[in-house]
Write a protein that holds these residues in place. Structure first.
Motif: not given
Length: 205
Positions: A35-62
């Motif tokens: 457990r992280d002792e900080g506040p409750a959070t949701l974190t969205l991770f988005t992997v972005i292709n540098v070459r074309n700017g498209s989104g390659a992957h999404s993940a969600l940390m709780v």
């Protein structure tokens, strides 16, 4: 005869698009919880292709009563973070650094957007990611947006295939923090912090 053939072909297609279930033993999951002792959070991770700017992957940390990463259809592995159907438990600061390093390299950036939520919403999100089940390849953003749409305050998320659309919407939420991690490591050094991981570049994050 045609109806029977269509049914068989349908089963073949479904089998080909199936997810890969993973279920770590209870003792491993319980031992890994952190457990992280900080506040409750949701974190969205988005992997972005540098070459074309498209989104390659999404993940969600709780982060709530403990911290877990929902990495749908991902290939991330860490021996200290046991997995149950795309949910990784025991996401300590060190494991999180490895997760980010696993995805960030010269051809991919990682955008990280975090927002504080109530403990109740974090608990709801934790239940949702654990109940979602293993996710088929290329369905990562569909899974993440489906989870978000079930949470109070996130119902208007645009559900669908495109990670960049989700990041744009997430950026409009009040109080969200937003940063991008870049890494000029060559693709051959992908995941260098995790020596136990696979050295090759995966076909799908």
């Amino acid at each position: 005869m045609l109806a029977r053939l269509a049914g068989v072909l349908g089963l073949v297609v479904l089998a080909g698009c199936g997810a890969e279930p993973t279920w770590a033993p209870e003792v491993e999951v319980h031992r890994a919880l952190w457990r992280d002792e900080g506040p409750a959070t949701l974190t969205l991770f988005t992997v972005i292709n540098v070459r074309n700017g498209s989104g390659a992957h999404s993940a969600l940390m709780v982060n709530g009563d403990h911290r877990a990463m929902f990495d749908p259809a991902g290939t991330f592995y860490h021996p200290a973070a046991p997995e149950r159907n795309d949910v990784h438990f025991g996401i300590t600061e060190n494991v999180l650094k490895v997760y980010i390093d696993y995805h960030a390299r010269e051809t991919f950036d990682v955008r990280i957007q975090e927002i504080e939520v109530s403990r109740a919403v974090a608990r709801m999100a934790m239940r949702e990611i654990q109940n979602y089940g293993a996710v088929p390849k290329a369905h990562c953003n569909i899974a993440v947006t489906s989870i978000l749409a079930r949470l109070p305050g996130f119902e208007s998320v645009p559900r669908g295939w495109y990670p960049k659309r989700t990041t744009a919407w997430f950026a409009t939420l009040p109080g969200v923090s937003d940063r991008t991690v870049t890494d000029d490591d060559a693709d051959s050094n992908h995941g260098v912090l995790l020596r136990a991981g696979k050295p090759e570049i995966p076909e799908d994050f």
